[in-house]
Design an enzyme around this catalytic site. Structure first.
Site, short mmCIF file in Angstrom:
data_model
loop_
_atom_site.label_atom_id
_atom_site.label_comp_id
_atom_site.label_asym_id
_atom_site.label_seq_id
_atom_site.Cartn_x
_atom_site.Cartn_y
_atom_site.Cartn_z
N HIS A 1 -6.81 -5.02 10.39
CA HIS A 1 -6.59 -4.70 8.98
C HIS A 1 -5.33 -5.36 8.45
O HIS A 1 -4.39 -5.64 9.19
CB HIS A 1 -6.62 -3.19 8.72
CG HIS A 1 -5.40 -2.43 9.12
ND1 HIS A 1 -5.40 -1.06 9.29
CD2 HIS A 1 -4.12 -2.82 9.39
CE1 HIS A 1 -4.18 -0.66 9.62
NE2 HIS A 1 -3.39 -1.70 9.69
N ASP B 1 0.82 -1.21 0.00
CA ASP B 1 0.00 0.00 0.00
C ASP B 1 0.85 1.26 0.00
O ASP B 1 2.07 1.21 0.22
CB ASP B 1 -0.95 -0.01 1.21
CG ASP B 1 -0.24 -0.40 2.51
OD1 ASP B 1 0.99 -0.31 2.58
OD2 ASP B 1 -0.94 -0.80 3.45
N GLU C 1 -9.38 -1.98 5.66
CA GLU C 1 -9.94 -1.68 6.98
C GLU C 1 -11.22 -2.50 7.21
O GLU C 1 -11.83 -2.98 6.24
CB GLU C 1 -10.27 -0.19 7.06
CG GLU C 1 -9.07 0.74 6.83
CD GLU C 1 -8.13 0.82 8.03
OE1 GLU C 1 -8.22 -0.02 8.95
OE2 GLU C 1 -7.30 1.75 8.04
N ASN D 1 -7.00 -3.35 14.66
CA ASN D 1 -8.38 -3.57 14.24
C ASN D 1 -8.51 -4.72 13.24
O ASN D 1 -9.56 -4.91 12.64
CB ASN D 1 -8.98 -2.28 13.66
CG ASN D 1 -8.28 -1.83 12.37
OD1 ASN D 1 -7.38 -2.51 11.88
ND2 ASN D 1 -8.68 -0.69 11.85
#
Ligand code: PGA
Length: 244
Positions: free
Chosen positions: A139, A68, A144, A137
């Site tokens: 990800h 990314d 996400e 979280n």
């Protein structure tokens, strides 16, 4: 299938990860390796640099793909992921610019930038070994928590928790880009093998949640349970919520 490997500490985890990456490159010198940014893989990169310096491994024929990039940051920006990889790994070993692939965060046409990255992944014959961190979280890359999985490279709005976590690298939280371009869940799942690293207590819940047997887009990494070959390297802190 997830294979859990609990390491004594971060150093041991990094060493083990480096052995796995080096073995892949030794077995297939032209391998496509998927790289990840973040604090977690830094120890792995340090170990690989040392192995390169000892002439135990060479990266001069690999192809690299990163997961990314922030939207709006150029390669030269001090917080771009390209810059991170260049400073922390690529420039310290025998990897040249032409071997490196990144999703383009300074696109004119978002769809074209995403399609181009998918094409590059395909032309390379897919990723042989993908290195992954995991967010608190759940990800992976910048995929996400969401209601559905997005399969291919796409533009994402970063979760508030992610902006907060990443603000430690910026002078001010307001400077953290709000968007990123990331490989999708399908792009990640196409890798022939995956090495997931987690070394902090803040990741313990996410690590527990990927071993539940339940695949849930609210915990993006839970999809890895459907992949045939995932090694999960953790230390005791990251493993602390797993049942023995
Ligand atoms: P970290 O980030 O290695 O800096 O904890 C991992 C991630 O958010 O994927």
């Amino acid at each position: 299938m997830l294979q859990l490997i609990v390491n004594e500490n971060y150093h041991a985890l990094s060493k083990k990860a480096a052995q796995i990456v080096a073995k892949q490159v030794q077995e297939k010198p032209t391998a496509a390796i998927g790289f990840a940014t973040g604090s977690t893989p830094l120890g792995l990169y340090r170990e690989l640099i040392q192995m390169y310096q000892r002439k135990e491994v060479s990266f001069d024929r690999i192809t690299t793909f990163n997961l990314d990039e922030y939207v709006g940051l150029t390669k030269k920006h001090s917080q771009s992921y390209y810059h991170f990889m260049w400073e922390n790994f690529f420039s310290k070993v025998d990897i040249k610019e032409h071997q490196i692939h990144f999703p383009d965060g300074v696109y004119e046409d978002a769809d074209a930038a995403c399609e181009k990255y998918e094409r590059q992944l395909e032309e390379a014959g897919g990723v042989d070994l993908q290195i992954l961190g995991i967010g608190a979280n759940g990800h992976i890359g910048f995929n996400e928590p969401a209601d559905t999985f997005t399969m291919t490279t796409h533009i994402v709005e970063l979760a508030e928790q992610t902006i907060e976590a990443n603000s430690r690298f910026f002078a001010d939280k307001s400077e953290v880009p709000r968007k990123a371009i990331t490989m999708g869940i399908g792009s990640i799942m196409k890798a022939k093998s995956i090495l997931l690293l987690a070394s902090d207590e803040s990741k313990a819940e996410a690590i527990r949640d990927i071993f539940t047997g339940i695949v849930d887009p609210q915990i993006p990494a839970s999809i890895l349970q459907l992949h045939p070959n995932v090694m999960v390297l953790v230390n005791a802190e990251a493993a602390s919520l797993l049942q023995p």
